[in-house]
Scaffold this motif. Structure first.
Motif, short mmCIF file in Angstrom:
data_model
loop_
_atom_site.label_atom_id
_atom_site.label_comp_id
_atom_site.label_asym_id
_atom_site.label_seq_id
_atom_site.Cartn_x
_atom_site.Cartn_y
_atom_site.Cartn_z
N VAL A 101 0.84 -1.20 0.00
CA VAL A 101 0.00 0.00 0.00
C VAL A 101 0.88 1.24 0.00
O VAL A 101 1.75 1.39 0.85
CB VAL A 101 -0.94 -0.01 1.24
CG1 VAL A 101 -1.75 1.27 1.30
CG2 VAL A 101 -1.82 -1.22 1.23
N GLU A 102 0.63 2.13 -0.95
CA GLU A 102 1.44 3.35 -1.05
C GLU A 102 0.96 4.47 -0.13
O GLU A 102 1.75 5.25 0.36
CB GLU A 102 1.44 3.83 -2.51
CG GLU A 102 2.19 2.88 -3.43
CD GLU A 102 2.18 3.36 -4.87
OE1 GLU A 102 1.92 4.56 -5.12
OE2 GLU A 102 2.45 2.53 -5.75
N GLU A 107 -6.83 3.59 5.70
CA GLU A 107 -7.28 2.83 6.86
C GLU A 107 -7.88 1.50 6.45
O GLU A 107 -8.47 1.37 5.39
CB GLU A 107 -8.31 3.64 7.65
CG GLU A 107 -7.71 4.86 8.31
CD GLU A 107 -8.72 5.56 9.22
OE1 GLU A 107 -9.87 5.12 9.33
OE2 GLU A 107 -8.32 6.56 9.83
N PHE A 108 -7.72 0.53 7.32
CA PHE A 108 -8.23 -0.82 7.12
C PHE A 108 -8.95 -1.27 8.37
O PHE A 108 -8.65 -0.80 9.48
CB PHE A 108 -7.08 -1.81 6.85
CG PHE A 108 -6.32 -1.53 5.60
CD1 PHE A 108 -6.65 -2.16 4.42
CD2 PHE A 108 -5.26 -0.63 5.60
CE1 PHE A 108 -5.94 -1.92 3.26
CE2 PHE A 108 -4.55 -0.37 4.45
CZ PHE A 108 -4.89 -1.02 3.27
N LYS A 109 -9.88 -2.16 8.20
CA LYS A 109 -10.51 -2.83 9.33
C LYS A 109 -10.05 -4.28 9.32
O LYS A 109 -10.03 -4.91 8.26
CB LYS A 109 -12.03 -2.79 9.22
CG LYS A 109 -12.63 -1.42 9.39
CD LYS A 109 -14.13 -1.49 9.26
CE LYS A 109 -14.72 -0.09 9.34
NZ LYS A 109 -16.16 -0.11 9.11
N ILE A 110 -9.71 -4.79 10.48
CA ILE A 110 -9.41 -6.20 10.59
C ILE A 110 -10.66 -6.86 11.15
O ILE A 110 -11.12 -6.49 12.22
CB ILE A 110 -8.19 -6.46 11.49
CG1 ILE A 110 -6.95 -5.83 10.88
CG2 ILE A 110 -7.99 -7.95 11.70
CD1 ILE A 110 -5.71 -5.94 11.74
N ILE A 111 -11.20 -7.80 10.41
CA ILE A 111 -12.43 -8.49 10.80
C ILE A 111 -12.08 -9.91 11.22
O ILE A 111 -11.34 -10.60 10.52
CB ILE A 111 -13.43 -8.56 9.62
CG1 ILE A 111 -13.57 -7.21 8.93
CG2 ILE A 111 -14.75 -9.16 10.06
CD1 ILE A 111 -14.41 -6.19 9.60
#
Length: 144
Positions: A101-102, A107-111
């Motif tokens: 990812v540049e 933001e990411f969610k970890i599920i």
């Protein structure tokens, strides 16, 4: 215990011995055996089936709240946290994906989910869901 309004209605129905069809009518929404609301109740009460859930759950000790306001577990009697088991393979997968990812501010969610049918981790960036780990349990054969 903190529950959403729907989780509370489901739990009430289970405590009263109602079927999923009867509970669905109360919710005005379908309720399935593999329903995330049921899985959430199992995880919160640390049980594996409806019978154990209806025995363990105490409706008098439930607080109904908006889902954004719900903490998960109490840690050392003072802090509410969510404890999620993680394996080395999932961490390696997360690092590998994030290195690609540049945008440093993306933001990411970890599920995480674990139920009778499967156990998985996924990374959700709002556009796609990337599985980091997925396991299907080995179902024992029943002999009659």
């Amino acid at each position: 215990m903190y529950l959403t309004e729907e989780e509370f209605k489901i739990l009430q129905g289970l405590k009263l011995g109602l079927s999923f069809t009867e509970i669905s009518k109360e919710l005005n929404k379908p309720l399935r055996t593999c329903d995330p609301r049921i899985d959430s109740l199992y995880q919160k009460y640390r049980v594996i089936d409806r019978l154990e859930l209806s025995k363990k759950a105490d409706l008098k000790k439930v607080t109904v709240a908006n889902i954004e306001e719900i903490p998960y577990w109490e840690y050392e009697g003072t802090q509410l946290v969510q404890s999620i088991p993680i394996c080395k393979k999932a961490v390696e997968n997360i690092i590998s994906l994030l290195l690609q990812v540049e945008d440093d501010k993306k933001e990411f969610k970890i599920i995480y989910s674990a139920n009778k049918l499967n156990k998985f981790w996924l990374l959700d960036n709002g556009v796609e869901k990337i599985y980091l780990y997925r396991q299907k349990p080995i179902l024992a054969k029943k002999y009659f």
